[in-house]
Each structure stands twice: as C-alpha cells, then as structure tokens.
Design a protein around this motif. Structure first.
Motif, PDB file in Angstrom:
ATOM      1  N   ARG A 254       7.676 -25.271   8.778  1.00  0.00           N
ATOM      2  CA  ARG A 254       7.263 -26.275   7.810  1.00  0.00           C
ATOM      3  C   ARG A 254       8.403 -27.189   7.362  1.00  0.00           C
ATOM      4  N   TYR A 255       9.614 -26.616   7.274  1.00  0.00           N
ATOM      5  CA  TYR A 255      10.735 -27.384   6.732  1.00  0.00           C
ATOM      6  C   TYR A 255      11.854 -27.525   7.749  1.00  0.00           C
ATOM      7  N   THR A 256      12.425 -28.715   7.843  1.00  0.00           N
ATOM      8  CA  THR A 256      13.614 -28.878   8.672  1.00  0.00           C
ATOM      9  C   THR A 256      14.800 -28.239   7.939  1.00  0.00           C
ATOM     10  N   TRP A 257      15.794 -27.924   8.701  1.00  0.00           N
ATOM     11  CA  TRP A 257      17.048 -27.364   8.170  1.00  0.00           C
ATOM     12  C   TRP A 257      17.608 -28.299   7.096  1.00  0.00           C
ATOM     13  N   THR A 258      17.620 -29.591   7.422  1.00  0.00           N
ATOM     14  CA  THR A 258      18.157 -30.588   6.496  1.00  0.00           C
ATOM     15  C   THR A 258      17.383 -30.611   5.182  1.00  0.00           C
ATOM     16  N   ARG A 259      16.068 -30.547   5.281  1.00  0.00           N
ATOM     17  CA  ARG A 259      15.271 -30.604   4.056  1.00  0.00           C
ATOM     18  C   ARG A 259      15.554 -29.384   3.176  1.00  0.00           C
ATOM     19  N   LEU A 260      15.657 -28.215   3.798  1.00  0.00           N
ATOM     20  CA  LEU A 260      15.981 -27.008   3.037  1.00  0.00           C
ATOM     21  C   LEU A 260      17.353 -27.133   2.379  1.00  0.00           C
ATOM     22  N   GLN A 261      18.318 -27.656   3.142  1.00  0.00           N
ATOM     23  CA  GLN A 261      19.673 -27.795   2.590  1.00  0.00           C
ATOM     24  C   GLN A 261      19.693 -28.786   1.422  1.00  0.00           C
ATOM     25  N   ARG A 262      18.850 -29.805   1.491  1.00  0.00           N
ATOM     26  CA  ARG A 262      18.805 -30.753   0.366  1.00  0.00           C
ATOM     27  C   ARG A 262      18.253 -30.075  -0.882  1.00  0.00           C
ATOM     28  N   MET A 263      17.200 -29.262  -0.703  1.00  0.00           N
ATOM     29  CA  MET A 263      16.660 -28.518  -1.855  1.00  0.00           C
ATOM     30  C   MET A 263      17.758 -27.654  -2.464  1.00  0.00           C
ATOM     31  N   ILE A 264      18.500 -26.994  -1.582  1.00  0.00           N
ATOM     32  CA  ILE A 264      19.557 -26.084  -2.023  1.00  0.00           C
ATOM     33  C   ILE A 264      20.656 -26.860  -2.759  1.00  0.00           C
ATOM     34  N   THR A 265      20.956 -28.046  -2.248  1.00  0.00           N
ATOM     35  CA  THR A 265      21.933 -28.900  -2.923  1.00  0.00           C
ATOM     36  C   THR A 265      21.471 -29.209  -4.345  1.00  0.00           C
ATOM     37  N   HIS A 266      20.188 -29.550  -4.490  1.00  0.00           N
ATOM     38  CA  HIS A 266      19.683 -29.915  -5.818  1.00  0.00           C
ATOM     39  C   HIS A 266      19.673 -28.708  -6.765  1.00  0.00           C
ATOM     40  N   ILE A 267      19.385 -27.526  -6.221  1.00  0.00           N
ATOM     41  CA  ILE A 267      19.434 -26.313  -7.049  1.00  0.00           C
ATOM     42  C   ILE A 267      20.878 -26.057  -7.481  1.00  0.00           C
ATOM     43  N   PHE A 268      21.789 -26.200  -6.517  1.00  0.00           N
ATOM     44  CA  PHE A 268      23.208 -25.939  -6.799  1.00  0.00           C
ATOM     45  C   PHE A 268      23.753 -26.879  -7.873  1.00  0.00           C
ATOM     46  N   THR A 269      23.400 -28.146  -7.768  1.00  0.00           N
ATOM     47  CA  THR A 269      23.968 -29.131  -8.706  1.00  0.00           C
ATOM     48  C   THR A 269      23.130 -29.267  -9.972  1.00  0.00           C
ATOM     49  N   GLY A 270      21.900 -28.727  -9.952  1.00  0.00           N
ATOM     50  CA  GLY A 270      21.030 -28.867 -11.120  1.00  0.00           C
ATOM     51  C   GLY A 270      20.340 -30.218 -11.189  1.00  0.00           C
ATOM     52  N   TYR A 271      20.002 -30.791 -10.026  1.00  0.00           N
ATOM     53  CA  TYR A 271      19.392 -32.126  -9.997  1.00  0.00           C
ATOM     54  C   TYR A 271      17.869 -31.998 -10.139  1.00  0.00           C
ATOM     55  N   THR A 272      17.376 -32.316 -11.321  1.00  0.00           N
ATOM     56  CA  THR A 272      15.956 -32.097 -11.619  1.00  0.00           C
ATOM     57  C   THR A 272      15.068 -33.290 -11.257  1.00  0.00           C
ATOM     58  N   LYS A 273      13.790 -32.967 -11.047  1.00  0.00           N
ATOM     59  CA  LYS A 273      12.787 -34.004 -10.800  1.00  0.00           C
ATOM     60  C   LYS A 273      12.731 -34.962 -11.985  1.00  0.00           C
ATOM     61  N   GLU A 274      12.876 -34.395 -13.171  1.00  0.00           N
ATOM     62  CA  GLU A 274      12.822 -35.199 -14.393  1.00  0.00           C
ATOM     63  C   GLU A 274      13.928 -36.266 -14.391  1.00  0.00           C
ATOM     64  N   LEU A 275      15.141 -35.852 -14.037  1.00  0.00           N
ATOM     65  CA  LEU A 275      16.252 -36.815 -13.999  1.00  0.00           C
ATOM     66  C   LEU A 275      16.043 -37.815 -12.863  1.00  0.00           C
ATOM     67  N   ASN A 276      15.673 -37.302 -11.693  1.00  0.00           N
ATOM     68  CA  ASN A 276      15.484 -38.156 -10.528  1.00  0.00           C
ATOM     69  C   ASN A 276      14.463 -39.262 -10.808  1.00  0.00           C
ATOM     70  N   ALA A 277      13.430 -38.925 -11.582  1.00  0.00           N
ATOM     71  CA  ALA A 277      12.357 -39.891 -11.860  1.00  0.00           C
ATOM     72  C   ALA A 277      12.847 -41.053 -12.722  1.00  0.00           C
ATOM     73  N   THR A 278      13.990 -40.871 -13.387  1.00  0.00           N
ATOM     74  CA  THR A 278      14.499 -41.950 -14.244  1.00  0.00           C
ATOM     75  C   THR A 278      15.333 -42.961 -13.448  1.00  0.00           C
ATOM     76  N   PHE A 279      15.598 -42.666 -12.168  1.00  0.00           N
ATOM     77  CA  PHE A 279      16.449 -43.543 -11.352  1.00  0.00           C
ATOM     78  C   PHE A 279      15.598 -44.400 -10.422  1.00  0.00           C
ATOM     79  N   THR A 280      15.744 -45.700 -10.507  1.00  0.00           N
ATOM     80  CA  THR A 280      14.977 -46.558  -9.610  1.00  0.00           C
ATOM     81  C   THR A 280      15.871 -47.347  -8.656  1.00  0.00           C
TER      82      THR A 280
END
Lengths: 400, 400
Positions: free
Chosen positions: A299-325
């Motif tokens: 279901r997931y590419t290696w890259t996509r999984l690593q990006r999720m992991i990056t966001h978990i590691f850095t604490g990059y939330t959907k809430e914050l991401n939604a504020t950036f256009t």
C-alpha cells in the motif's frame, strides 16, 4: 544581472552537482546561480547526511552564488508540493529560469506532458482518485492516470514511471504557472565521454552515502567530490557520525511508543491504520531497518512511509500543515560576493522578506524549520562528545 | 495465614530494607509479607536504577513473599494518591496490616495527626488553597495549613515538614479508610546498636545510587546490600548502565523539543507556563542536570518538576489520568511458595483480578504500565549492546 535557479539537496555534494551548476549557468546564460536547498530533512523522508550549513558551504565553493532554504513544509512533501515550493521561492528571488537534470536533456517532452495533462486535468484527477480508492500507492495511481491521458498524446512525452521525471514534470508545471522558464540538462552519467569530467569521477549521491556509512573511510569517495566538499566531510567526521535514520533510532522508537495510535494520526500523512503498524513494529524492532521491514506493505512506498516517520520525529502536525499555503519568507543560508551583488540589484522587487537573522522573524513556518534543525541536532549529538545546541538559531548566512 | 503489607521502591534493595521486611513480619505477627512496589518510574519522578524484574528478584530473596506492582498512575503521583493506591492494593490482596518506617517507630502521633486533620478538614483544605494561591509549593502549603490546625492539637503529633512523615501520614489516612491496621517501625539508622545489623552495613538508597553512578564499582556497596542484591546488580551491570535521568537525556530533550508549549500541557501536572521553561531549557542544555538547574524555581519542588518530566517522557496525559479512579487489578511481579500458599487461601476473597499474564488483560491502566516499561527499556537499550524489547509484556511473575 541574470539569475537561474536550481533545486537541490546536496546529500552530499558531488562532482555531478558541480557539472550541473556550471551547465545551468551556461544554458540559462546566467550570471548568478541560486540554489533552493532542503534543510535538515529531505524529500525522500530522510535526515540529511550532514547538516544544512555544511552542505551550504559545499555549494558556495562549487559555483552556487546564493543558497536559500526550502522550508520543511515543502522539503518533506510529495513531488508536486516540493516542486511548487521550490519554484515559487526561485521565482520570488528573481530567477528568470530553473534548470533541472533529466535523462536526455530535452525540455520538449516535459512541456508536452504538461500540456497533455493540463488539457485533460479533470479526467486525469478522476483516474488518480479511482486508483487510490482501489488501494494503489500514489505513484502507482499517477501512472495509471497518466497511461489513460497518454492515449491523447500527439507528441513525445516523458515516462512518469521514473521518479526523477515526476519531479521534472512538477517543476515544469510550477514554472508554467509562475512564468519562470524551465530548462533541462542531461544527467552527467550519460556524459561519460565529457572531457573535463571523466566517468570515474562521477558517482551517485546514493553510492557516496553508502560508502560514508559502510567503510566510513573518506578516501573511498575522495575522487567523486570536489576538494572543498571533501574537506567539509572530513571536518564533520571529526566531531559527528554521518547521519541516517539508524542514528536517530532510539529517539524515533521512543517518540512512537510514547503515543497512542490516535495521537500518531495527528502527524501529516499518518492515517488509515498505519499508526497501529508503527507502534507494533516499534515495540519489537532493534533497528530502523528492522522497523521499516515490518511496516512495509504494498500500500505504501518506502518514501511515503519515511515521510510519515519524518513528521512523527519532528512533530509536524496536520493542524500546523493546514495553516501553510505558500512560502512566506526567503531564508538565506549562504551567499557569495556575486550573489550579494545580485541581491542588491533585486532587493526592491523581492516580494517576500529575505531573512538573514532568524531572530528577526516569528513566522510559524520558519519556527518549524528551526524545530526540525534542533531535533536533527539532538539526534546528531548522540554521536558527539561536544553537543551542539540551537545551532540553526545562532548561525548567520555563510559568506564567501 | 496472616499477611502484612509494605510499600516499597527498592531503588535498589539494601540491608535497611532487609531489616524492614523482618521487622514488619514480626510486629504484625504475619506469616506472609506482601510488598507493593513501584514499577519503572518512582515517586520522586525518576526512573528506577534497575528494572522492576531485577528489583523483584532482590525482594523475593530477602523475605518478601509476594511482590505486586504499584501502577504508574500511583507510583508517580504525589503522596496522597501514592499512598491510597498502595494501601488499597494491599487491602485488596488481603493484608490485615501495613507497616512503614518512621523516625521514632510510634504509631500514636500519626493517628493523632490523622484525627486532628480529619476533624478540621474544611479549615485545613481552605488553608492549603489559600497558600497555593499565594504561590507556595504544595508541600509548603500543606505545612502552612498544618501549622494552623496544630493549634487544636491536644496530643503529640508528627512533623509534616519531613517528607517521610507526609507519606506515613497518608498511609495512616488510607489505612483508616480501608480498615487495614497501620503499624510503624523505627528506621534502621536509629538502631546502630542493633546486634544483627551493625551500623557499617547500613547506607541509604541515595548513598548507594551515588556510588553506583559515580565509581560504578560494585565493591563499594557490597557491604550495604544482601548477597542476592549484589549478584542482581552485578548481572545488570554486565549488560546495562545503571539508570538515571541523564541516561534518558537525548530522549527527553527530543520529546520536549518535538512539541509545542500547548502540546506539553496535555501531560499530567504540566501547566501554568512551566511548559515554556521546559522548551527554552531543552534548547540550551547539554545534560539533565543543566536542564533542571534552568527550570528550577521557588514555585516548584524538584520532585514536582521531575514528576512532570516523567509524564512528558512516558506520554501520561491528563485525559488518560482522569479515567483512573482506583486500581482495577493486582499485577503479580513475583511470589515465593509461601506467598503462593497465601494466594491459594485468599483467592476467592480478592475483589480484583490477579494478573500473572498481562496478555490476558486490556485494562488501560495496565497497558500504560507496559508503555512506561517499554520506554524505560528504550532508554536503557541505548547503553546495551543487545537491546531488550517488550520485556514487560513477555515476563511471567518470578517464582522462588
């Protein structure tokens, strides 16, 4: 003065990049080369092998006049957002063109592909949606949709099954929207007959990183990187290990196991039950490689999984991401005298604040870049006898 | 068979504890001694020096018949909750009495203190509230309120300025509520004339830990611990460092810097702006000691800060804490044959599930104990060449 832009990661810088910079200036007939560079975390969802300052130094010594940072919000995003953030920053600083590498160095198939997809946008997006509903990964879904619109093609197009072509396509797409001229040069690997760049001085960044992690002997890669890069890597190695996910493994394992599945879904891209797989794998893995093997699925590419992991590691939330256009600032990492002359000329027409001292801004996107850099250093510090703290906050742009 | 209970941390076990166990059985005229023991994290807001299994082994070899775990929700709480959780578990398993150590070994002043406070409860609590509004720490506020109700005292009371007396007071309070008999024995330090326990075989757990961390030479503490404890510590040292906050420092620094101030306030006890101090200090500290020095203020005791840090480290949220009102299970960590005979006799009258295999329960309080243990091991693994994973889930109760 005329400037051209390039989109880079320099992970690390090598002789192929040296060629790219020189060729970019040449075909764009530019006086100045501006590189927009990913900071601490890269597009494939990985920490950079050495920090942004070390990579900036490599770039300035190799013909790049201005290095600006691609904010985390774009540097760790999928191809389209990565490209649009990069191109919009190059456009904002005043580049007339953007030059990227491709297999055959011909821009026409990219333009045709762009034209083909834009003129069938609705069908194309419906097909992507359809394929993803069927459980295909995003790149697979793109290919599926692309195969469909290809039936309308009348001229040569590019093969979007190649990741590099996907990036190139999105550069062209973003460039068209912003009226910046897209140019392409052939990749150096195809140019083994090039007089000034013998084939045995070219190795991919992947091969170079492998050598850095495996033998840890810099002599093994000396032939493939410019002398200043070699010096910068040597200097890095005297105080830190080269960085890969394995370096950060205890931090990653802790941050996953410290959260409930529901808390994990607050981070960008984490959803659809992968959060349970992350926790289960973190409980039973002794290394990053073992962890990835356990969470990997069709279901997931290696890259996509690593990006999720990056966001978990850095604490990059959907809430914050939604504020950036869109990027809201241009952060300067390094500049040459030539670059400085260009900035002086452009200054009044740059629509975004040009940031040299981060203390002067409280932009949330920039604050997150600092957070990501601090967390990168917390990880790197585990390999250092003299820890470095708050480096990104304190470091002014490098000048050459 | 008659059982008595003791509340312990065994961080690590030492000769004073050996005396405590023997005396407890003696004055309670008990056949069986049940110890309720903190798991991975302790009441002062610290990780245990060695894990719960190693400490359970020490206890079983020193006269304790049954070791049950005090859940994280109580083991890291302030005195009142810590005591009420401990005493209610000892009561549930069928202990008729609880024995704790005190300066002079007389229960009467504790009972009078309890009577005094309960008969002036409203005034007492109003005074605590008043003092905390004025910015005093909780222990200081308690003292202030206590000084006030002391004016009504007609018999000898205990000095609640002593942390050990505060715990003793809360044991007595909880014991009264549950009709379990509170007993106290004098601390061993006062008994240097005791024939069987020469003064030079007694050292405090604090002094022993200091030796473990400073010289790392177990010979320095050999005289102060029973032989099985010495062996258990020796065994631990062959595969792990002894654990203190500094061991976990990179994990703690990462977990703080990965969060916004607002996200930090989701954890138990974190509020009132201390979250900003945590982030600021984490950005600029290279060690746990430096971090604590930076966040320490008059407003908070060291222990209270360490408890907040424990909750941040383990991910213990206010939301989860609010769902816990009383211990809902008795988790068995270790048992002797004698203990087993007692359990067989008691079995039908124990009102809570007695858990030997954690896989058989999905109680959220127990799940959190496992989470805390896993995170403890992620930290300990940083010092191990062979990492241990999911130990707490896989380990059955120790039997002797």
């Amino acid at each position: 003065m005329r400037a051209t832009g390039i989109v880079v990661e320099y992970n690390p810088f090598h002789n192929g990049h040296l060629y790219h910079v020189a060729q970019a200036k040449k075909i764009a007939q530019a006086d100045v080369c501006v590189a927009v560079m990913s900071g601490s975390f890269l597009q494939r969802g990985e920490p950079a092998v050495v920090d942004k300052w070390t990579r900036t130094k490599m770039a300035l010594h190799a013909g790049v006049d201005i290095v600006i940072e691609l904010p985390y919000a774009y540097s760790t995003a999928q191809a389209r957002q990565f490209a649009s953030g990069s191109i919009s920053l190059l456009h904002a600083i005043g580049c007339e063109s953007v030059v990227f590498g491709s297999e055959n160095g011909d821009i026409a198939p990219f333009s045709h592909t762009h034209h083909l997809i834009s003129s069938h946008r609705t069908e194309y997006e419906a097909k992507i949606h359809e394929a993803m509903q069927l459980g295909l990964s995003y790149p697979k879904a793109l290919q599926h949709a692309y195969q469909h619109v290809l039936t309308y093609a009348t001229e040569a197009t590019v093969d979007l099954a190649q990741p590099n072509n996907i990036l190139g396509y999105h550069y062209v797409e973003a460039a068209h929207e912003l009226t910046i001229r897209p140019l392409t040069i052939p990749r150096i690997a195809a140019h083994y007959h090039d007089e000034n760049m013998a084939h045995d001085t070219i190795a991919s960044a992947t091969a170079i990183r492998k050598a850095l992690f495996d033998t840890k002997n810099l002599r093994d890669i000396e032939a493939f990187v410019p002398a200043p890069t070699y010096e910068a890597l040597t200097d890095w190695q005297t105080h830190s290990d080269f960085i890969q996910w394995q370096t950060f493994w205890p931090l990653l394992q802790h941050t996953i196991l410290q959260k409930t599945p529901q808390q994990l879904t607050q981070y960008v891209d984490v959803s659809e039950g992968i959060e349970f797989a992350f926790i289960k794998a973190a409980k039973t893995s002794t290394s990053f490689a073992e962890f990835m093997q356990k969470v990997k699925s069709k279901r997931y590419t290696w890259t996509r999984l690593q990006r999720m992991i990056t966001h978990i590691f850095t604490g990059y939330t959907k809430e914050l991401n939604a504020t950036f256009t869109a990027p809201r600032y241009i952060r300067l990492l390094g500049i040459t005298k030539n670059g400085q002359a260009f900035i002086s000329q452009q200054k009044k027409s740059i629509p975004l604040p040009l940031i040299s001292r981060v203390a002067s801004s409280d932009d949330a996107m920039l604050q997150f870049d600092l957070q990501a850099a601090n967390l990168y250093d917390v990880g790197a510090n585990m390999t250092r006898s003299a820890p470095r703290l708050n480096v990104d906050y304190r470091t002014p742009p490098l000048r050459l």
